[in-house]
Scaffold this motif. Structure first.
Motif, PDB file in Angstrom:
ATOM      1  N   GLN A   5      50.007  50.843  19.180  1.00  0.00           N
ATOM      2  CA  GLN A   5      49.024  49.765  19.318  1.00  0.00           C
ATOM      3  C   GLN A   5      49.583  48.570  20.102  1.00  0.00           C
ATOM      4  N   PHE A  30      56.774  49.367  21.682  1.00  0.00           N
ATOM      5  CA  PHE A  30      55.511  50.015  22.037  1.00  0.00           C
ATOM      6  C   PHE A  30      55.563  51.526  21.840  1.00  0.00           C
ATOM      7  N   ARG A  32      50.935  46.751  23.263  1.00  0.00           N
ATOM      8  CA  ARG A  32      50.775  46.933  24.712  1.00  0.00           C
ATOM      9  C   ARG A  32      51.866  46.138  25.434  1.00  0.00           C
TER      10      ARG A  32
END
Length: 224
Positions: free
Chosen positions: A120, A115, A122
């Motif tokens: 992008q 991450f 999560r």
């Protein structure tokens, strides 16, 4: 007998070879590393039962190195109380190796977590520090691996040995799977953690097993 005595060293050598191959691939940013990570991560994150999510979140929390250190201390203390002194030293030494070696390699390699490398992504849980190797994976391999080895050394009944082995292997596997699922590790981090943890466990077992096998009969005689 000598061949049986050397088996842990052979196994640790194989595990270390796997770890070194992964390490070289990551340091050199090899394309096959990215391919493995992409395909395995896609499978784990897209093909799972939604009902497993709460279980995986619990499992990943139980694999936290700080929790494993506490569990290791409790296990070592319990073995001391039961007068399995060598087993207690073995357990404590494995725990110490687990902590120092993993942190050292993380700061040496400094691989960003998924991450961090890709904003992008999560993550489902909080995670700090670097990604390679997975501390949860190496830690659970060494902790639950220690439990398996001690069970087969100290327990009498095969049913108990196999039950502990199955449960411990399940925890190891689920922990590795969960670290990929919550998006805080790459699959190669997990595999590296498993291989490194197994290698260190086998080396420790090679050193301590002769003393454990000698202490166990004495303990049985003392209890009669």
């Amino acid at each position: 007998m000598a061949q049986h005595r050397s088996l842990p060293l052979y196994l640790s050598g194989i595990a270390l070879l796997i770890f070194v191959i992964l390490l070289i691939g990551i340091v050199n940013n090899a394309s096959w590393i990215h391919m493995v990570d992409q395909h395995v991560t896609t499978f784990v994150t897209h093909f799972h039962a939604a009902t497993l999510k709460p279980l995986l979140l619990v499992v990943t929390e139980l694999g936290n190195p700080s929790i494993l250190i506490v569990l290791t201390m409790v296990l070592a203390a319990g073995l001391l109380v039961c007068r399995y002194r060598t087993a207690a030293v073995f357990t404590a030494s494995v725990g110490a190796i687990m902590g120092v070696l993993n942190v050292s390699i993380k700061y040496l390699i400094q691989r960003p977590r998924p991450f961090i490398a890709d904003p992008q992504i999560r993550a489902l849980v909080k995670a700090s520090g670097f990604s390679f190797p997975s501390g949860h994976s190496s830690g659970t391999m060494m902790f639950y691996g220690t439990i398996i080895l001690l069970a087969w050394t100290l327990f009498k009944h095969p049913t108990g040995k196999w039950l502990i082995t199955v449960l411990a292997v399940l925890m190891i596997g689920l922990t590795g799977y969960s670290r990929i699922f919550v998006r805080v590790h790459y699959p190669t981090d997990v595999l590296a953690g498993f291989s490194l943890g197994f290698a260190m466990l086998m080396i420790s077992w090679w050193f301590f097993s002769p003393y454990l096998s000698r202490q166990h009969p004495r303990k049985q005689k003392a209890d009669r």
